[in-house]
Write a protein that holds these residues in place. Structure first.
Motif, short mmCIF file in Angstrom:
data_model
loop_
_atom_site.label_atom_id
_atom_site.label_comp_id
_atom_site.label_asym_id
_atom_site.label_seq_id
_atom_site.Cartn_x
_atom_site.Cartn_y
_atom_site.Cartn_z
N GLU A 196 -2.91 -8.81 -3.18
CA GLU A 196 -3.39 -9.73 -2.14
C GLU A 196 -2.40 -9.91 -0.99
O GLU A 196 -2.79 -10.28 0.12
CB GLU A 196 -3.72 -11.10 -2.76
CG GLU A 196 -2.55 -11.83 -3.42
CD GLU A 196 -2.21 -11.31 -4.80
OE1 GLU A 196 -1.11 -11.63 -5.30
OE2 GLU A 196 -3.03 -10.59 -5.39
N HIS A 197 -1.11 -9.66 -1.22
CA HIS A 197 -0.11 -9.88 -0.17
C HIS A 197 0.47 -8.58 0.39
O HIS A 197 1.40 -8.60 1.17
CB HIS A 197 1.04 -10.72 -0.74
CG HIS A 197 1.75 -10.07 -1.88
ND1 HIS A 197 1.17 -9.96 -3.12
CD2 HIS A 197 2.95 -9.45 -1.95
CE1 HIS A 197 2.02 -9.32 -3.92
NE2 HIS A 197 3.10 -9.00 -3.24
N TRP A 198 -0.08 -7.42 0.00
CA TRP A 198 0.49 -6.15 0.43
C TRP A 198 0.51 -6.00 1.95
O TRP A 198 1.46 -5.45 2.51
CB TRP A 198 -0.30 -4.99 -0.18
CG TRP A 198 -0.13 -4.86 -1.66
CD1 TRP A 198 0.60 -5.67 -2.46
CD2 TRP A 198 -0.70 -3.86 -2.49
NE1 TRP A 198 0.51 -5.24 -3.78
CE2 TRP A 198 -0.29 -4.13 -3.83
CE3 TRP A 198 -1.53 -2.77 -2.26
CZ2 TRP A 198 -0.67 -3.34 -4.90
CZ3 TRP A 198 -1.91 -1.98 -3.34
CH2 TRP A 198 -1.48 -2.26 -4.65
N THR A 199 -0.51 -6.48 2.63
CA THR A 199 -0.59 -6.32 4.09
C THR A 199 -0.47 -7.65 4.80
O THR A 199 -0.86 -7.79 5.95
CB THR A 199 -1.92 -5.65 4.48
OG1 THR A 199 -3.01 -6.46 3.99
CG2 THR A 199 -2.02 -4.26 3.90
N ALA A 200 0.11 -8.64 4.13
CA ALA A 200 0.19 -9.99 4.70
C ALA A 200 0.97 -10.02 6.00
O ALA A 200 0.67 -10.80 6.91
CB ALA A 200 0.83 -10.94 3.69
N ASN A 201 1.99 -9.17 6.14
CA ASN A 201 2.84 -9.18 7.33
C ASN A 201 2.52 -8.07 8.33
O ASN A 201 3.26 -7.79 9.25
CB ASN A 201 4.33 -9.05 6.93
CG ASN A 201 4.77 -10.21 6.05
OD1 ASN A 201 4.40 -11.36 6.28
ND2 ASN A 201 5.56 -9.90 5.03
N LYS A 202 1.35 -7.44 8.12
CA LYS A 202 1.00 -6.31 8.95
C LYS A 202 0.90 -6.67 10.43
O LYS A 202 1.42 -5.97 11.30
CB LYS A 202 -0.35 -5.73 8.47
CG LYS A 202 -0.75 -4.46 9.21
CD LYS A 202 -2.02 -3.88 8.62
CE LYS A 202 -2.41 -2.60 9.35
NZ LYS A 202 -3.66 -2.02 8.80
N SER A 203 0.27 -7.82 10.72
CA SER A 203 0.09 -8.21 12.13
C SER A 203 1.41 -8.51 12.81
O SER A 203 1.59 -8.24 13.99
CB SER A 203 -0.83 -9.44 12.21
OG SER A 203 -0.27 -10.53 11.48
N GLN A 205 4.18 -7.06 12.23
CA GLN A 205 4.96 -5.84 12.37
C GLN A 205 4.46 -4.96 13.49
O GLN A 205 5.13 -4.02 13.89
CB GLN A 205 4.91 -5.05 11.05
CG GLN A 205 5.60 -5.78 9.89
CD GLN A 205 5.39 -5.07 8.56
OE1 GLN A 205 4.66 -4.09 8.49
NE2 GLN A 205 6.02 -5.56 7.52
#
Length: 206
Positions: A196-203, A205
């Motif tokens: 659930e948190h794998w792409t949490a910081n994508k935006s 980055q």
């Protein structure tokens, strides 16, 4: 699915017959487990959560093809492997359900005398190899339901007898994986969680 006569043209056609096996053997258990996970965790009618009746259990039906290869049965083998994967991913989560933990197990019957194997039943009997009756398989399922301690087990059923092969697989993991890799695998699994948190910081980055 993997017809030896396949060509670059024929692969454009969907293998509908093969994919119907996926619908029955993979989608069916997924949907069933989803429904069961909601129903089984409901409070008892009498409200007593600590009674024997509070033991909730889900048993998934795989096959001996769930842990070995059967050349030629491409989709069937893949679908039965999927059931063991489903059991393994559910055994650690459904057991935490509240108010009632849900135990999740699987069975892997070998040759069972049903219409599916009617064509080889005679030669099988002549070979002297063991086989199961549907009642044998049912007894193992009832046994897993009755044993409130079994969670995450895989029962291989042969000749009316059964063995928890998952138990041995887990107990010897440090041998076939290696102690260091076992520790690292467990640490990594905990960090990865459910994804659930794998792409949490994508935006942030981008």
């Amino acid at each position: 699915m993997f017809d030896s006569e396949l060509t670059l043209e024929s692969i454009k056609e969907e293998p509908k017959k093969s994919m119907s096996i996926v619908d029955v053997n993979v989608k069916g258990p997924l949907y069933f487990a989803r429904v069961a996970s909601a129903y089984l965790k409901q409070p008892d009618v009498n409200g007593k959560g600590n009674t024997a009746a509070a033991d909730k259990s889900l048993t998934l039906v795989s096959s001996v093809a769930g842990f070995r290869e059967d050349p030629g049965l491409y989709v069937y083998v893949a679908s039965k492997h999927a059931i063991l994967g489903l059991m393994r991913v559910l055994r650690g989560t459904l057991i935490q359900s509240k108010p009632h933990p849900i135990r999740t197990n699987a069975i892997c019957p070998w040759m069972t005398k049903t219409r599916l194997v009617a064509g080889i039943e005679k030669v099988w009997a002549e070979s002297g190899l063991p086989s199961n009756s549907p009642e044998d398989v049912a007894r193992v399922i009832v046994g897993m339901l009755a044993d409130g301690k079994v969670n995450g087990g895989t029962m291989y059923i042969e000749g009316g007898r059964s063995w928890n092969i998952e138990q041995g697989l887990l107990a010897t993991r440090h041998e076939w994986l290696g102690a260091k890799r076992e520790i690292e695998l467990d640490r990594g699994t905990e960090l990865m969680g459910g994804g659930e948190h794998w792409t949490a910081n994508k935006s942030s980055q981008v």
